[in-house]
Design a protein around this motif. Structure first.
Motif, mmCIF file in Angstrom:
data_model
loop_
_atom_site.group_PDB
_atom_site.id
_atom_site.type_symbol
_atom_site.label_atom_id
_atom_site.label_comp_id
_atom_site.label_asym_id
_atom_site.label_seq_id
_atom_site.Cartn_x
_atom_site.Cartn_y
_atom_site.Cartn_z
ATOM 1 N N ASN A 298 0.880 -1.208 0.009
ATOM 2 C CA ASN A 298 -0.031 -0.090 0.028
ATOM 3 C C ASN A 298 0.783 1.162 0.021
ATOM 4 O OD1 ASN A 298 -1.215 2.081 1.968
ATOM 5 N ND2 ASN A 298 -2.981 1.476 0.627
ATOM 6 N N GLU A 299 2.063 1.135 0.694
ATOM 7 C CA GLU A 299 2.838 2.434 1.084
ATOM 8 C C GLU A 299 3.486 2.538 -0.481
ATOM 9 O OE1 GLU A 299 5.288 1.407 4.100
ATOM 10 O OE2 GLU A 299 3.521 1.685 5.722
ATOM 11 N N ARG A 300 4.067 1.532 -1.224
ATOM 12 C CA ARG A 300 4.586 1.630 -2.504
ATOM 13 C C ARG A 300 3.760 2.051 -3.339
ATOM 14 N NH1 ARG A 300 6.988 -3.809 -4.101
ATOM 15 N NH2 ARG A 300 7.479 -4.112 -2.014
ATOM 16 N N GLY A 305 1.963 6.676 -6.751
ATOM 17 C CA GLY A 305 0.996 7.515 -7.288
ATOM 18 C C GLY A 305 1.392 8.944 -7.069
ATOM 19 N N ASN A 306 2.108 9.239 -6.201
ATOM 20 C CA ASN A 306 2.514 10.683 -5.857
ATOM 21 C C ASN A 306 3.599 11.197 -6.760
ATOM 22 O OD1 ASN A 306 0.373 11.149 -3.846
ATOM 23 N ND2 ASN A 306 1.979 10.415 -2.308
ATOM 24 N N TYR A 307 4.450 10.437 -7.024
ATOM 25 C CA TYR A 307 5.512 10.412 -8.104
ATOM 26 C C TYR A 307 5.069 10.822 -9.137
ATOM 27 C CZ TYR A 307 10.087 10.001 -10.060
ATOM 28 O OH TYR A 307 11.410 10.196 -10.648
ATOM 29 N N LEU A 308 4.057 9.973 -9.836
ATOM 30 C CA LEU A 308 3.747 10.070 -11.257
ATOM 31 C C LEU A 308 2.665 11.507 -11.262
ATOM 32 C CD1 LEU A 308 3.203 9.079 -14.288
ATOM 33 C CD2 LEU A 308 1.164 7.990 -13.203
ATOM 34 N N PHE A 317 0.182 18.913 -17.298
ATOM 35 C CA PHE A 317 -0.977 18.331 -17.414
ATOM 36 C C PHE A 317 -1.886 18.559 -16.514
ATOM 37 C CE2 PHE A 317 1.442 15.566 -20.619
ATOM 38 C CZ PHE A 317 0.325 15.457 -21.591
ATOM 39 N N SER A 318 -3.171 18.774 -16.873
ATOM 40 C CA SER A 318 -4.402 18.775 -15.702
ATOM 41 C C SER A 318 -4.671 17.566 -15.293
ATOM 42 C CB SER A 318 -5.579 19.389 -16.241
ATOM 43 O OG SER A 318 -6.765 19.090 -15.551
ATOM 44 N N ILE A 319 -4.671 17.249 -13.990
ATOM 45 C CA ILE A 319 -4.884 15.843 -13.374
ATOM 46 C C ILE A 319 -6.061 15.963 -12.500
ATOM 47 C CG2 ILE A 319 -2.464 15.001 -13.581
ATOM 48 C CD1 ILE A 319 -2.204 15.366 -10.575
ATOM 49 N N GLY A 320 -6.882 17.045 -12.476
ATOM 50 C CA GLY A 320 -8.060 17.234 -11.646
ATOM 51 C C GLY A 320 -7.856 17.173 -10.092
ATOM 52 N N ASN A 321 -8.856 16.815 -9.431
ATOM 53 C CA ASN A 321 -8.531 16.882 -8.063
ATOM 54 C C ASN A 321 -8.561 15.594 -7.467
ATOM 55 O OD1 ASN A 321 -9.305 19.759 -8.066
ATOM 56 N ND2 ASN A 321 -11.165 19.210 -8.682
ATOM 57 N N SER A 322 -7.684 14.547 -8.084
ATOM 58 C CA SER A 322 -7.561 13.245 -7.213
ATOM 59 C C SER A 322 -6.814 13.163 -6.025
ATOM 60 C CB SER A 322 -6.666 12.259 -8.234
ATOM 61 O OG SER A 322 -6.284 11.299 -7.841
ATOM 62 N N GLU A 323 -7.424 12.588 -5.103
ATOM 63 C CA GLU A 323 -6.887 12.224 -3.808
ATOM 64 C C GLU A 323 -6.164 10.917 -3.499
ATOM 65 O OE1 GLU A 323 -9.702 14.265 -0.657
ATOM 66 O OE2 GLU A 323 -10.937 13.600 -2.429
ATOM 67 N N THR A 324 -6.214 10.250 -4.475
ATOM 68 C CA THR A 324 -5.628 8.731 -4.416
ATOM 69 C C THR A 324 -4.750 8.475 -5.809
ATOM 70 O OG1 THR A 324 -7.448 7.864 -6.091
ATOM 71 C CG2 THR A 324 -7.871 7.929 -3.754
ATOM 72 N N PRO A 325 -4.034 7.474 -5.883
ATOM 73 C CA PRO A 325 -2.928 7.254 -6.837
ATOM 74 C C PRO A 325 -3.436 7.189 -8.179
ATOM 75 C CG PRO A 325 -2.625 5.505 -5.074
ATOM 76 C CD PRO A 325 -3.885 6.383 -4.836
ATOM 77 N N ILE A 326 -4.770 7.190 -8.508
ATOM 78 C CA ILE A 326 -5.751 7.423 -9.775
ATOM 79 C C ILE A 326 -5.341 8.684 -10.237
ATOM 80 C CG2 ILE A 326 -8.050 7.523 -10.814
ATOM 81 C CD1 ILE A 326 -9.061 5.810 -8.926
ATOM 82 N N THR A 327 -5.021 8.769 -11.431
ATOM 83 C CA THR A 327 -4.404 9.929 -12.016
ATOM 84 C C THR A 327 -4.894 10.230 -13.294
ATOM 85 O OG1 THR A 327 -2.340 9.775 -10.878
ATOM 86 C CG2 THR A 327 -2.092 11.282 -12.514
ATOM 87 N N PRO A 328 -5.853 10.830 -13.788
ATOM 88 C CA PRO A 328 -6.497 11.237 -14.745
ATOM 89 C C PRO A 328 -5.585 12.539 -15.506
ATOM 90 C CG PRO A 328 -7.768 12.316 -13.105
ATOM 91 C CD PRO A 328 -6.780 11.416 -12.394
#
Length: 396
Positions: A298-300, A305-308, A317-328
């Motif tokens: 989970n930590e990895r 996710g934060n790195y990308l 790029f616009s990645i919206g308001n993601s609060e998780t590793p999901i990166t649009p």
């Protein structure tokens, strides 16, 4: 001879989708769905799977799955209510309940099945469902199947939810009222406001239902969005999938024992569809055990996710308001999103375009899903490709 009417409908409809950039081409992965995949003989960095923790290819899961095939066979052999309930299914459900902090759990053949099964087993035409406007398609279909009145509230808008809950209760028309939300919204990566939802639910005696398909294994140090907020005693239905972070296939609902007992005698996919295979059941159990024992994966996942995210934001790029590793990466125009995805493929990155009806019109995007199995080198290479293609297309 096939129907001319059907042929005409299909030809016209498919052509229309293609002209509007909404036709989805399906690619076959040649081999395992890991951080690097092969499609059409081409090796690609994979940023499109939901294999969040890399468990779909984990050797420990493969080992127990193989052993289960030897001891229990390749199929359950029947529906759960006849003699398709194996000891492995009971073990899995006990493990899910422990993982989710509930009295009991029931497993299904898929996450989609869960929402079709559980909502309609409890709600009917005399009831109402308050549903977030961005809820997953399976929630929408489950609500429709129940025949309850569906009242949409604006996405994560707690004032709108409170107003509509108050109106629904005051109308006196409904026997039961449910509020239902995704825990993590899969296309934008934002997290539901569960503490506020629970507060409103308690004020108006609403049944609470959280679809945590994209939260389990991701939020709450892996335990999910409900546990992230410490609300496992406040949420009536915790629904989740075994096919994303867990890495296998299937779904579940966790909650009070009497709820689970009711679902076992009234939810149609449980009653009329053969149970998941022994290998799937034991592999899912093993995956949950690993998550309960360690937060390393989970930590990895979050680190990657934060790195990308930072890398894509830095290049524009616009990645919206993601609060998780999901990166649009939100492109907007559907045809441009599909062309962007195609160029990424040509440059060695597999990131699928997402367009209407999966997301609202005009918000076409490429959704990136870094996993615990990706290396920093893979992510650096991906960011470099994004920059090259983005500048080439005038997107950044």
């Amino acid at each position: 001879m096939t129907s001319k009417t059907l042929d005409s409908f299909l030809n016209d409809s498919i052509l229309d989708l293609k002209e509007r950039g909404l036709y989805n081409e399906i690619d076959a992965v040649e081999g395992a769905n890991g951080p690097v995949i092969q499609i059409q003989g081409k090796e690609l960095i994979n940023l499109s799977s939901n294999n969040y923790l890399g468990l779909a290819t984990d050797e420990r899961l493969k080992h127990v799955a193989k052993a289960a095939i030897e001891s229990h066979g390749v199929g359950a052999g029947a529906v759960r209510t006849i003699n398709g309930t194996l000891d492995l299914h009971i073990t899995l459900e006990d493990k899910i309940a422990a993982f989710k902090g509930t009295e009991a759990a029931i497993s299904y053949q898929s996450g989609f099945n869960c929402n079709m099964a559980a909502i309609s087993a409890v709600m009917d035409k005399h009831d109402a469902i308050l549903s977030d406007s961005l809820n997953h398609a399976s929630i929408i279909d489950g609500c429709r199947l129940s025949k309850a009145k569906i009242i949409r509230f604006e996405h994560s808008d707690m004032d709108d939810l409170r107003t509509k809950a108050k109106e629904a209760v005051a109308s006196g028309q409904y026997n039961k009222i449910m509020v239902i939300t995704d825990g993590v919204f899969s296309m934008d990566g934002d997290i539901a406001k569960l503490p506020e939802i629970v507060e409103i639910a308690e004020a108006y005696d609403l049944i609470t239902y959280v679809d945590d398909a994209h939260g389990s294994g991701v939020t709450g140090k892996g335990a999910g969005t409900v546990k992230h907020f410490g609300l496992q005693d406040k949420i009536d239905f915790q629904m989740g999938t075994l096919s994303k972070a867990i890495g296998v296939v299937g779904g579940y609902v966790a909650g009070k024992a009497n709820l689970i007992n009711w679902l076992k005698v009234s939810s149609r996919p449980f009653l009329f569809s053969t149970a998941v295979s022994p290998a799937d059941a034991i592999a899912s159990t093993k995956a949950i055990e690993l998550l309960m024992e360690s937060t390393e994966l989970n930590e990895r996942l979050w680190e990657n996710g934060n790195y990308l995210k930072e890398g894509l934001k830095k290049i524009g790029f616009s990645i919206g308001n993601s609060e998780t590793p999901i990166t649009p990466c939100i492109i907007g125009d559907e045809k441009a999103a599909q062309q962007f995805s195609k160029r990424l493929f040509e440059e060695g990155v597999y990131a699928k375009s997402i367009v209407f009806p999966t997301v609202p019109r005009g918000t076409g995007r490429v959704r990136n899903m870094p996993t615990a199995a990706h290396t920093k080198e893979m992510l650096d290479e991906s960011i470099a490709v994004y920059e090259k293609v983005g500048k080439e297309m005038g997107l950044i």
